[in-house]
Design an enzyme around this catalytic site. Structure first.
Site: not given
Ligand SMILES: [Zn+2]
Length: 348
Positions: A50, A83, A223, A226, A268
């Site tokens: 990122s 990202d 996105h 997780s 992430d």
């Molecule tokens: Zn994202």
């Protein structure tokens, strides 16, 4: 192996019918954890940074670490991805460093917070596509707005505030020529995604399926994906953490996505939880220890375990040796001669 084009990696995943995890990195231990997992499971992999990560680690440190990962693991195809690029400049600087893929998140204005208009998004994304494709670099766009905030990036609020409209997704893909498209289907960044196990009222898999039917050749990206498993939350809390109970995206929903065009899955939070839990455990059980290796090693191991599990669940495991990497120059030619264009393939 040199870093490979993310487009090639995703095209191969589409052929093989699997998804590829895109794991965020900020430091050496996270990169090592991903490579250990990729090696163990023989997986192609996307490593992503990122803007916050690039700032934290400094561009050159981070990029050299990725180059080391590629050199040390010649049998693993690795794509290096920016990202959530917030502007043309962010994407350009990543491409200049040698990233093989960038995300232009034009769903938000350059401040990374305020939702933009559709026309603004098309314009900036189209500009990045022109620049990137000329250099053989892959582009991911975003249409609709994800919930939550991560690394200071995000509109906040619920994942249901700006669900992607399938008509707009088709128009966006046609007008920009992106290789991959992130869509908003109710997920959020960060640990607090859902207040209960998500069902169809909060996780719009039907929208994803509708978009894939109309855009069969654009790789879809999930996105905020997780799974935030309870055991990882519990370890953190067992050793002094104070996480409120929360629910992520169940792996079976991601697998349903993979059956319907999802090729890149961003993970992430799960890795952050695994690292923090492992470090807290050492601190709690062995307060006399002070050598960073005493807690970074178990942290790296804990992240490796999560990454290897996701690689197996997403189906990328075992596919590292399926194909030879095409050079970035060759990919650039493919964009130029139209053979890699996504737009003529758009289903009407
Ligand atoms: Zn994202």
């Amino acid at each position: 192996m040199p870093l490979v084009s993310m487009r090639q990696l995703l095209d191969e995943a589409a052929k093989g019918g699997y998804g590829v995890g895109a794991f965020n990195v900020n430091d050496m231990e996270q990169i090592q954890a991903i490579m250990m997992a990729a090696k163990e499971t023989k997986s192609p992999v996307i490593v992503q940074a990122s803007r916050g990560a690039r700032q934290f680690a400094e561009d050159l440190y981070l990029f050299r670490l990725i180059q080391a990962a590629a050199e040390l693991n010649p049998e693993i195809p690795i794509a290096m991805h920016q990202d959530h690029g917030n502007s043309f400049e962010t994407c350009r600087s990543a491409i200049e460093l040698g990233y093989t893929s960038v995300m232009m998140d034009g769903s938000l204005k350059e401040d990374g917070k305020t939702p933009s208009t559709f026309e603004e998004n098309v314009e900036v994304t189209r500009r990045v596509v022109d620049y990137a494709h000329e250099r053989g670099v892959t582009v991911e766009g975003e249409i609709g707005v994800l919930g939550g905030v991560e690394d200071g990036h995000g509109a906040g609020g619920s994942g249901l505030d700006h669900i992607t409209d399938p008509d707009q997704a088709v128009e966006f893909a046609e007008r920009t020529g992106v290789d991959a498209l992130a869509i908003a289907i109710g997920t959020s960044h960060g640990a607090y995604k859902f207040t209960k196990k998500p069902d169809g009222s909060v996780l719009k898999m039907d929208v994803l399926i509708a978009i894939h039917k109309r855009l069969p050749n654009t790789h879809l990206v999930m996105h905020g994906s997780s799974s935030v498993p309870k055991d990882l939350q519990d370890i953190v809390n067992q050793y002094g953490g104070k996480l409120k109970q929360t629910w992520g995206v169940p792996v079976e929903e991601i697998q349903l996505g993979i059956k319907n065009g999802v090729r890149k899955i961003n993970v992430d939070t799960d890795n952050r939880l695994a690292i923090t839990g492992a470090i807290r455990k050492v601190f709690a059980e062995s307060p006399e220890k002070f050598d960073p290796r005493d807690y970074l090693k178990p942290a790296r191991e804990a992240m490796k375990k999560v990454v290897a599990q996701r690689m197996t669940e997403f189906g990328q495991a075992g596919h590292a040796g399926d194909y030879k990497p095409v050079s970035i120059e060759q990919i650039a030619k493919g964009y130029k001669d139209g053979s890699l264009s996504t737009r003529p393939l758009v289903a009407k």
